[in-house]
Design a protein around this motif. Structure first.
Motif, PDB file in Angstrom:
ATOM      1  N   SER A 161       9.042   6.006  15.419  1.00  0.00           N
ATOM      2  CA  SER A 161       9.486   6.472  14.112  1.00  0.00           C
ATOM      3  C   SER A 161      11.004   6.482  13.978  1.00  0.00           C
ATOM      4  O   SER A 161      11.535   6.499  12.864  1.00  0.00           O
ATOM      5  CB  SER A 161       8.942   7.878  13.848  1.00  0.00           C
ATOM      6  OG  SER A 161       9.376   8.786  14.860  1.00  0.00           O
ATOM      7  N   HIS A 162      11.724   6.489  15.113  1.00  0.00           N
ATOM      8  CA  HIS A 162      13.184   6.483  15.069  1.00  0.00           C
ATOM      9  C   HIS A 162      13.764   5.110  15.403  1.00  0.00           C
ATOM     10  O   HIS A 162      14.974   4.968  15.556  1.00  0.00           O
ATOM     11  CB  HIS A 162      13.750   7.531  16.034  1.00  0.00           C
ATOM     12  CG  HIS A 162      13.305   8.920  15.740  1.00  0.00           C
ATOM     13  ND1 HIS A 162      13.679   9.596  14.600  1.00  0.00           N
ATOM     14  CD2 HIS A 162      12.491   9.770  16.426  1.00  0.00           C
ATOM     15  CE1 HIS A 162      13.134  10.802  14.590  1.00  0.00           C
ATOM     16  NE2 HIS A 162      12.409  10.928  15.688  1.00  0.00           N
ATOM     17  N   GLY A 163      12.900   4.110  15.500  1.00  0.00           N
ATOM     18  CA  GLY A 163      13.359   2.772  15.827  1.00  0.00           C
ATOM     19  C   GLY A 163      13.904   2.042  14.611  1.00  0.00           C
ATOM     20  O   GLY A 163      13.883   2.537  13.484  1.00  0.00           O
ATOM     21  N   VAL A 164      14.350   0.809  14.841  1.00  0.00           N
ATOM     22  CA  VAL A 164      14.996   0.035  13.796  1.00  0.00           C
ATOM     23  C   VAL A 164      14.002  -0.673  12.878  1.00  0.00           C
ATOM     24  O   VAL A 164      14.323  -0.995  11.730  1.00  0.00           O
ATOM     25  CB  VAL A 164      15.950  -0.997  14.440  1.00  0.00           C
ATOM     26  CG1 VAL A 164      15.164  -2.059  15.214  1.00  0.00           C
ATOM     27  CG2 VAL A 164      16.841  -1.644  13.402  1.00  0.00           C
ATOM     28  N   SER A 165      12.777  -0.906  13.354  1.00  0.00           N
ATOM     29  CA  SER A 165      11.858  -1.794  12.642  1.00  0.00           C
ATOM     30  C   SER A 165      11.471  -1.266  11.266  1.00  0.00           C
ATOM     31  O   SER A 165      11.485  -2.004  10.274  1.00  0.00           O
ATOM     32  CB  SER A 165      10.599  -2.027  13.482  1.00  0.00           C
ATOM     33  OG  SER A 165      10.923  -2.662  14.699  1.00  0.00           O
ATOM     34  N   ARG A 166      11.094   0.007  11.203  1.00  0.00           N
ATOM     35  CA  ARG A 166      10.623   0.555   9.935  1.00  0.00           C
ATOM     36  C   ARG A 166      11.677   0.441   8.842  1.00  0.00           C
ATOM     37  O   ARG A 166      11.359   0.155   7.677  1.00  0.00           O
ATOM     38  CB  ARG A 166      10.188   2.014  10.105  1.00  0.00           C
ATOM     39  CG  ARG A 166       9.595   2.605   8.839  1.00  0.00           C
ATOM     40  CD  ARG A 166       8.942   3.941   9.096  1.00  0.00           C
ATOM     41  NE  ARG A 166       9.909   4.988   9.384  1.00  0.00           N
ATOM     42  CZ  ARG A 166       9.584   6.264   9.598  1.00  0.00           C
ATOM     43  NH1 ARG A 166       8.299   6.628   9.580  1.00  0.00           N
ATOM     44  NH2 ARG A 166      10.502   7.164   9.852  1.00  0.00           N
ATOM     45  N   GLY A 167      12.944   0.629   9.193  1.00  0.00           N
ATOM     46  CA  GLY A 167      14.016   0.556   8.222  1.00  0.00           C
ATOM     47  C   GLY A 167      14.273  -0.842   7.690  1.00  0.00           C
ATOM     48  O   GLY A 167      15.062  -1.010   6.740  1.00  0.00           O
ATOM     49  N   CYS A 168      13.630  -1.850   8.275  1.00  0.00           N
ATOM     50  CA  CYS A 168      13.810  -3.214   7.793  1.00  0.00           C
ATOM     51  C   CYS A 168      12.976  -3.507   6.545  1.00  0.00           C
ATOM     52  O   CYS A 168      13.192  -4.525   5.882  1.00  0.00           O
ATOM     53  CB  CYS A 168      13.441  -4.213   8.888  1.00  0.00           C
ATOM     54  SG  CYS A 168      14.573  -4.182  10.300  1.00  0.00           S
ATOM     55  N   ILE A 169      12.005  -2.653   6.246  1.00  0.00           N
ATOM     56  CA  ILE A 169      11.243  -2.813   5.015  1.00  0.00           C
ATOM     57  C   ILE A 169      12.102  -2.321   3.857  1.00  0.00           C
ATOM     58  O   ILE A 169      12.662  -1.220   3.923  1.00  0.00           O
ATOM     59  CB  ILE A 169       9.918  -2.029   5.092  1.00  0.00           C
ATOM     60  CG1 ILE A 169       9.052  -2.585   6.229  1.00  0.00           C
ATOM     61  CG2 ILE A 169       9.164  -2.097   3.769  1.00  0.00           C
ATOM     62  CD1 ILE A 169       7.740  -1.845   6.432  1.00  0.00           C
ATOM     63  N   PRO A 170      12.256  -3.109   2.801  1.00  0.00           N
ATOM     64  CA  PRO A 170      13.136  -2.718   1.691  1.00  0.00           C
ATOM     65  C   PRO A 170      12.805  -1.339   1.152  1.00  0.00           C
ATOM     66  O   PRO A 170      11.636  -0.965   1.016  1.00  0.00           O
ATOM     67  CB  PRO A 170      12.882  -3.808   0.652  1.00  0.00           C
ATOM     68  CG  PRO A 170      12.442  -4.999   1.445  1.00  0.00           C
ATOM     69  CD  PRO A 170      11.656  -4.437   2.590  1.00  0.00           C
ATOM     70  N   ALA A 171      13.834  -0.573   0.850  1.00  0.00           N
ATOM     71  CA  ALA A 171      13.666   0.816   0.408  1.00  0.00           C
ATOM     72  C   ALA A 171      12.831   0.922  -0.857  1.00  0.00           C
ATOM     73  O   ALA A 171      12.117   1.905  -1.053  1.00  0.00           O
ATOM     74  CB  ALA A 171      15.034   1.458   0.196  1.00  0.00           C
ATOM     75  N   ASP A 172      12.902  -0.093  -1.722  1.00  0.00           N
ATOM     76  CA  ASP A 172      12.136  -0.014  -2.963  1.00  0.00           C
ATOM     77  C   ASP A 172      10.657  -0.289  -2.761  1.00  0.00           C
ATOM     78  O   ASP A 172       9.850  -0.103  -3.669  1.00  0.00           O
ATOM     79  CB  ASP A 172      12.710  -0.963  -4.020  1.00  0.00           C
ATOM     80  CG  ASP A 172      12.685  -2.422  -3.579  1.00  0.00           C
ATOM     81  OD1 ASP A 172      12.396  -2.690  -2.396  1.00  0.00           O
ATOM     82  OD2 ASP A 172      12.958  -3.301  -4.422  1.00  0.00           O
TER      83      ASP A 172
END
Length: 395
Positions: A161-172
């Motif tokens: 949950s604190h890794g980089v992968s999830r944040g690669c999905i666009p915020a919108d």
């Protein structure tokens, strides 16, 4: 460097996916920001669903599991002065669970990967996926002061949950559904014989307790505490005394205590990330979902994602079905939300949330009483505990 699947994270889900893909002739590289020793030092779950065991066997990494894993055909729920046994094979079509520590699963997978010479980069810093919405994604990272680029066809984010992968999905596009519980589990591991042959989940006016184990000589016990509690506030003697207060007397009387070899507090929370796929990136395990430990589902839910991801990559490379990646998220989420519901149910009904008797307390008691005194209710518990069937990419 170039590979077919770049896997970010060397926990059980990343390692198992890598092993399955390698066995199928699909090249993969794993990037892990921590050291191998750190990954092995994590003390986590120990109850494996039947489907998890079957997939480990399919990957060819089950020799130690089959030799040392403890098959459990049931567990007890202590409630209102009674112990009700959930008979798993009787209620869930002959299925059972196996007690085998996540640390051991990870060690077996590490050894298997080393044995086939597959590439893992530990202590990889500044890992960053790029161009995930194109047909030529890549990952950059640093190791020992040098910068590297890993070209790939697909990226599997297994980095938590604190890794980089999830944040690669666009915020919108990204939605995160969360529930935080105002409690935690104070856990102690000790080299003492377990108090029972099977797990005991105990409700009590002082709070929840769980008696578990890792082997015939190593026990794992938990008691409910505040989510802000520190393990430093508890001596071993204080923990054992409080655990005994919450257990049925005949269980407390036979409890063998000893020096703790691990003591920690885990806050309880639930979360689900939607979607679990964007372009050539897919999410697995804690990168996509968190469950409280009450239902023993965290590792098992991650392994279910691995099963879906592995079948997906096989269809992509064996049958040229790259279009199926668009079904990955919905396929995983259909099972995830059902599993989240079970973990929520176990957490909500086995823990104490109010210092006084109130409406919710009475509803908890009525809910447990109904489920435990009904064969249909016990069947529902058993079917969820052994694990729901793996979801399929196609009908």
């Amino acid at each position: 460097m170039k590979t077919q699947v770049a896997i970010i994270g060397a926990g059980p889900s990343g390692l198992l996916l890598g092993q399955l893909l390698a066995n199928a002739g699909i090249d993969n590289v794993i990037l892990e920001r921590r050291s191998a020793d750190y990954v092995l030092g994590r003390i986590r779950a120990g109850v494996l669903e039947q489907g998890t065991v079957d997939l480990l066997r399919e990957a060819g990494v089950s020799d130690n599991l089959d030799a040392r894993g403890l098959i459990h055909t049931g567990f007890d729920i202590a409630f209102a002065g009674e112990r009700v046994r959930i008979d798993l094979p009787e209620l869930a079509d002959g299925k059972h669970v196996t007690v085998y520590g996540q640390t051991e699963v990870t060690r077996d997978l590490m050894n298997a990967r080393e044995g086939i010479g597959a590439t893992t980069w530990y202590e990889a810093d500044n890992v960053q996926p790029h161009a995930i919405d194109t047909d030529a994604p890549y990952v950059t990272f640093e190791h020992a002061g040098h910068e590297y680029r890993l070209d790939c066809a697909y990226i599997a984010g297994c980095d938590g949950s604190h890794g980089v992968s999830r944040g690669c999905i666009p915020a919108d596009r990204l939605k995160i559904f969360e529930r935080k519980y105002p409690l935690g589990w104070l856990g102690v591991m000790a080299d003492t014989p377990p108090v029972a042959d099977e797990l005991i989940y105990a409700t009590h006016e002082r709070g929840f307790a769980l008696c578990s184990m890792r082997s015939p000589t190593r026990s794992r016990y938990y008691i409910q505490v505040a989510d802000t509690e520190s393990p430093d506030n508890w001596s071993d003697d204080e923990f054992w005394a409080e655990l005994k207060r919450r257990l049925p007397q005949n269980v407390a009387d036979t409890l063998v205590t000893g020096d703790s070899i691990d003591k920690s507090v885990a806050p309880l929370s639930s979360s689900v990330t939607e979607p679990m796929q964007h372009g050539r990136l897919i999410l697995l395990g804690d990168a996509a979902h968190i469950v409280p430990p009450t239902g023993a589902k965290g590792l098992n839910l991650a392994i279910a994602d691995v099963n879906t991801a592995y079948r997906l990559f096989r269809r992509i490379y064996d049958d040229s079905r790259a279009d199926l990646i668009a079904r990955y998220s919905a396929t995983c989420l259909s099972r995830i939300w059902k599993t989240e519901r079970f973990s929520w149910w176990m957490t909500t009904n086995l823990h104490k949330f109010s210092a006084t008797e109130d409406f919710d307390t009475r509803i908890q008691q009525a809910e447990l009483g109904y489920y435990l005194n009904s064969k249909a209710g016990r069947t529902t518990i058993a079917e969820n505990y052994v694990g729901l069937p793996f979801a399929k990419l196609e009908p």
